[in-house]
Design a protein around this motif. Structure first.
Motif, PDB file in Angstrom:
ATOM      1  N   PHE A 121      82.638   1.177  33.615  1.00 37.28           N
ATOM      2  CA  PHE A 121      83.887   1.799  34.056  1.00 37.28           C
ATOM      3  C   PHE A 121      85.092   0.922  33.698  1.00 37.28           C
ATOM      4  CE2 PHE A 121      87.113   2.655  37.352  1.00 37.28           C
ATOM      5  CZ  PHE A 121      87.324   4.012  37.095  1.00 37.28           C
ATOM      6  N   LYS A 122      84.962  -0.387  33.864  1.00 36.88           N
ATOM      7  CA  LYS A 122      86.053  -1.294  33.500  1.00 36.88           C
ATOM      8  C   LYS A 122      86.325  -1.233  31.997  1.00 36.88           C
ATOM      9  CE  LYS A 122      85.293  -4.626  37.249  1.00 36.88           C
ATOM     10  NZ  LYS A 122      84.819  -6.000  37.591  1.00 36.88           N
ATOM     11  N   GLY A 123      85.270  -1.055  31.215  1.00 32.12           N
ATOM     12  CA  GLY A 123      85.444  -0.944  29.764  1.00 32.12           C
ATOM     13  C   GLY A 123      86.257   0.284  29.388  1.00 32.12           C
ATOM     14  N   PHE A 177      63.927  -6.829  31.571  1.00 28.81           N
ATOM     15  CA  PHE A 177      63.936  -7.158  32.993  1.00 28.81           C
ATOM     16  C   PHE A 177      64.116  -5.879  33.818  1.00 28.81           C
ATOM     17  CE2 PHE A 177      68.293  -7.370  31.560  1.00 28.81           C
ATOM     18  CZ  PHE A 177      69.036  -6.798  32.583  1.00 28.81           C
ATOM     19  N   THR A 178      63.683  -5.957  35.076  1.00 32.01           N
ATOM     20  CA  THR A 178      63.775  -4.817  35.986  1.00 32.01           C
ATOM     21  C   THR A 178      65.185  -4.727  36.549  1.00 32.01           C
ATOM     22  OG1 THR A 178      61.449  -5.093  36.583  1.00 32.01           O
ATOM     23  CG2 THR A 178      62.808  -3.777  38.074  1.00 32.01           C
ATOM     24  N   ILE A 179      65.695  -3.501  36.657  1.00 36.81           N
ATOM     25  CA  ILE A 179      67.034  -3.303  37.220  1.00 36.81           C
ATOM     26  C   ILE A 179      66.920  -2.528  38.536  1.00 36.81           C
ATOM     27  CG2 ILE A 179      68.421  -3.490  35.127  1.00 36.81           C
ATOM     28  CD1 ILE A 179      68.216  -0.526  34.707  1.00 36.81           C
ATOM     29  N   ASP A 180      67.380  -3.166  39.631  1.00 37.91           N
ATOM     30  CA  ASP A 180      67.391  -2.490  40.933  1.00 37.91           C
ATOM     31  C   ASP A 180      68.737  -1.821  41.150  1.00 37.91           C
ATOM     32  OD1 ASP A 180      69.161  -4.551  41.522  1.00 37.91           O
ATOM     33  OD2 ASP A 180      67.653  -5.760  42.558  1.00 37.91           O
ATOM     34  N   SER A 181      68.954  -1.278  42.315  1.00 30.34           N
ATOM     35  CA  SER A 181      70.187  -0.532  42.591  1.00 30.34           C
ATOM     36  C   SER A 181      71.425  -1.418  42.494  1.00 30.34           C
ATOM     37  CB  SER A 181      70.116   0.110  43.983  1.00 30.34           C
ATOM     38  OG  SER A 181      69.878  -0.882  44.979  1.00 30.34           O
ATOM     39  N   ASP A 182      71.310  -2.696  42.878  1.00 32.90           N
ATOM     40  CA  ASP A 182      72.457  -3.607  42.806  1.00 32.90           C
ATOM     41  C   ASP A 182      72.854  -3.877  41.353  1.00 32.90           C
ATOM     42  OD1 ASP A 182      72.629  -3.823  45.541  1.00 32.90           O
ATOM     43  OD2 ASP A 182      71.362  -5.617  45.650  1.00 32.90           O
ATOM     44  N   ILE A 183      71.850  -4.094  40.506  1.00 36.43           N
ATOM     45  CA  ILE A 183      72.135  -4.352  39.084  1.00 36.43           C
ATOM     46  C   ILE A 183      72.696  -3.089  38.428  1.00 36.43           C
ATOM     47  CG2 ILE A 183      71.120  -4.946  36.846  1.00 36.43           C
ATOM     48  CD1 ILE A 183      69.110  -6.682  38.322  1.00 36.43           C
ATOM     49  N   LYS A 184      72.142  -1.931  38.797  1.00 36.22           N
ATOM     50  CA  LYS A 184      72.655  -0.671  38.245  1.00 36.22           C
ATOM     51  C   LYS A 184      74.118  -0.472  38.630  1.00 36.22           C
ATOM     52  CE  LYS A 184      68.275   1.870  37.954  1.00 36.22           C
ATOM     53  NZ  LYS A 184      67.542   3.095  38.320  1.00 36.22           N
ATOM     54  N   TYR A 185      74.443  -0.798  39.880  1.00 32.17           N
ATOM     55  CA  TYR A 185      75.832  -0.664  40.343  1.00 32.17           C
ATOM     56  C   TYR A 185      76.742  -1.614  39.571  1.00 32.17           C
ATOM     57  CZ  TYR A 185      79.906  -0.811  43.438  1.00 32.17           C
ATOM     58  OH  TYR A 185      81.184  -0.768  43.927  1.00 32.17           O
ATOM     59  N   TYR A 186      76.263  -2.829  39.353  1.00 37.76           N
ATOM     60  CA  TYR A 186      77.057  -3.817  38.604  1.00 37.76           C
ATOM     61  C   TYR A 186      77.288  -3.347  37.158  1.00 37.76           C
ATOM     62  CZ  TYR A 186      78.129  -8.035  35.955  1.00 37.76           C
ATOM     63  OH  TYR A 186      78.712  -8.937  35.099  1.00 37.76           O
ATOM     64  N   LEU A 187      76.227  -2.856  36.517  1.00 34.96           N
ATOM     65  CA  LEU A 187      76.352  -2.382  35.131  1.00 34.96           C
ATOM     66  C   LEU A 187      77.257  -1.148  35.049  1.00 34.96           C
ATOM     67  CD1 LEU A 187      72.665  -2.828  33.902  1.00 34.96           C
ATOM     68  CD2 LEU A 187      74.647  -4.207  33.273  1.00 34.96           C
TER      69      LEU A 187
END
Length: 468
Positions: A295-297, A280-290
């Motif tokens: 970082f939480k990990g 699937f395509t990842i936009d800036s919002d998905i990149k920020y979420y990932l």
């Protein structure tokens, strides 16, 4: 002459250990199910991933767009990295399904041999290297036993160590052998002194990097970053010397040649295949979420504990023996490369499949570093010295016994998958019922017959029978 005799002796010892492990695994299969049809043995092999079996059949017939349908025939290439199953395709062509069994023995042998040579780089004794290699092969079995006692974190370790190495086809059975081979030859290059041997080991490193591109793209990204760091550290100010630039150019030509077939597959890929593997395509919002997810990990207590443990044991090790510093630094670089890989990916790529594989590799590389830290801490003083043969035999017996328990527990396979969706009415008779089904199909179909079925077991048998 002495060197040849030495190598033969080591190879024989490794082979006998590999043969013992291999024999125990398949002994239980024959003990519980007898001399059943080889199709059933392979389809119900607890170490196999049945969804990849059809690709072996395709490659053995040199077909890259097979859809197994007489209705839909005008298909583009399948975007599967065929190099990872090349050996299985060759052995399947020569030995039919028995090739799968033969290759398990070969893979066990090379796993132990690779780690034997990795630890020879820091001058461990032959006995030490064999014992450590056998221990690394056995750790997943030990973790599986711990899991059966519901010990905390044993499930996490079980899932992680099954990804470190197991006989699951094709990953990690083949893929991780490419990964460990890459590590072996890059260490030899990094620690080596002789220019000619360094050049040879660098070529082999690039060959296995190409193999990783054709087998598990996530390993390829991590290893590319690691290779870049190692070359910079090794060459330093000599990077722009003519002979070094020529060497790197030759190495990258080798890499490009190995990567080319898979790149052509991707260029001419059947678009439906992208959907099948969940791209699937990842936009800036998905990149920020990932990115937040990553970082939480890093802030999880488990990750911090492993990181601090690695730092403490590392400094103890180099204080005890400075000669181990460069060896351990290599695995620190592997760990840092695994952390950087998903960050670089999110910055420069716009499509993704199974992003969680990056997280898995970070956890795996941190545990590899921890294992090697602990091995050097506890074994470097003990295993460099002569050990009583009785103690060596006891350790080998314990490790083989642990594998025996694991193979015994996992040999009873009546279903390929768990859960309600796959649940048979009577699981205990399912394997026997399947045997009767293929016997019926053998007697009541020919090469031109067509089959309509939703049962994955029957589909696999049909494909292995060269039917559509």
């Amino acid at each position: 002459m002495m060197q040849t005799k030495y190598l033969k002796s080591i190879n024989l010892q490794i082979f006998l250990i590999s043969l013992t492990l291999f024999f125990i695994k398949w002994f239980f299969s024959f003990y519980f199910y007898g001399f059943e049809d080889i199709n059933i043995k392979i389809i119900f092999n607890p170490s196999g991933d049945y969804s990849y079996y059809p690709f072996v059949s395709q490659l053995s017939n040199f077909k890259f767009n097979e859809g197994y349908s007489k209705i839909f025939t005008d298909l583009n290439y399948i975007g599967f990295p065929f190099l990872v199953i090349l050996l299985h395709a060759i052995f399947f062509k020569i030995f039919n399904l028995f090739g799968f069994i033969i290759l398990e023995l070969i893979c066990i042998y090379f796993f132990i041999k690779i780690f034997f040579h990795i630890f020879k780089e820091i001058n461990f004794s032959n006995t030490s290297c064999i014992l450590i290699s056998l221990l690394l092969f056995t750790i997943p079995s030990i973790v599986e036993i711990l899991y059966s006692f519901n010990i905390p974190y044993s499930l996490n370790l079980k899932q992680l160590y099954s990804g470190f190495y197991s006989l699951r086809f094709p990953r990690p059975l083949i893929t991780n052998l490419f990964f460990f081979s890459f590590i072996l030859f890059l260490i030899k290059y990094y620690l080596g002194k002789k220019p000619e041997s360094k050049k040879f080991n660098l070529f082999l490193t690039f060959i296995f990097l190409g193999a990783l591109f054709n087998s598990f793209f996530f390993f390829f990204i991590v290893c590319s970053i690691l290779l870049f760091w190692i070359i910079i550290l090794d060459l330093k100010k000599d990077f722009f010397k003519k002979e070094n630039l020529v060497l790197l150019l030759q190495s990258n030509i080798i890499l490009s040649i190995i990567c080319l077939p898979f790149l052509l597959q991707i260029f001419f890929i059947e678009q439906d295949y992208y959907s099948r593997i969940g791209t699937f395509t990842i936009d800036s919002d998905i990149k920020y979420y990932l990115g937040q997810h990553l970082f939480k990990g890093f802030l999880k207590p488990e990750f911090i504990i492993i990181l601090i443990s690695n730092i403490i044991i590392y400094y103890i090790n180099i204080n005890l023996n400075q000669n181990n510093k460069k060896f351990l630094n290599f695995f620190w670089l592997l760990f840092f490369s695994s952390v950087l890989a998903p960050i670089f990916y999110l910055l420069f790529m716009n499509k993704i499949t199974f992003f969680g594989n990056f997280v898995f590799i970070i956890a795996l590389s941190s545990l590899i570093l921890l294992k090697f830290n602990i091995i050097l801490l506890f074994f470097s003083k003990v295993l460099r010295k002569e050990i009583k043969k009785s103690f060596i035999f006891f350790i080998i017996f314990f490790l083989i016994f642990s594998n025996s328990i694991y193979f015994f527990k996992n040999s009873k396979v009546n279903m390929l998958s768990e859960g309600e969706h796959f649940k048979a009415k009577n699981i205990e008779t399912f394997r026997d019922d399947f045997s009767k089904t293929i016997k019926f199909l053998k007697n009541n179909s020919d090469k031109n017959s067509l089959l309509l079925t939703n049962d994955i077991h029957t589909q696999l048998w049909w494909i292995f029978s060269n039917k559509k």
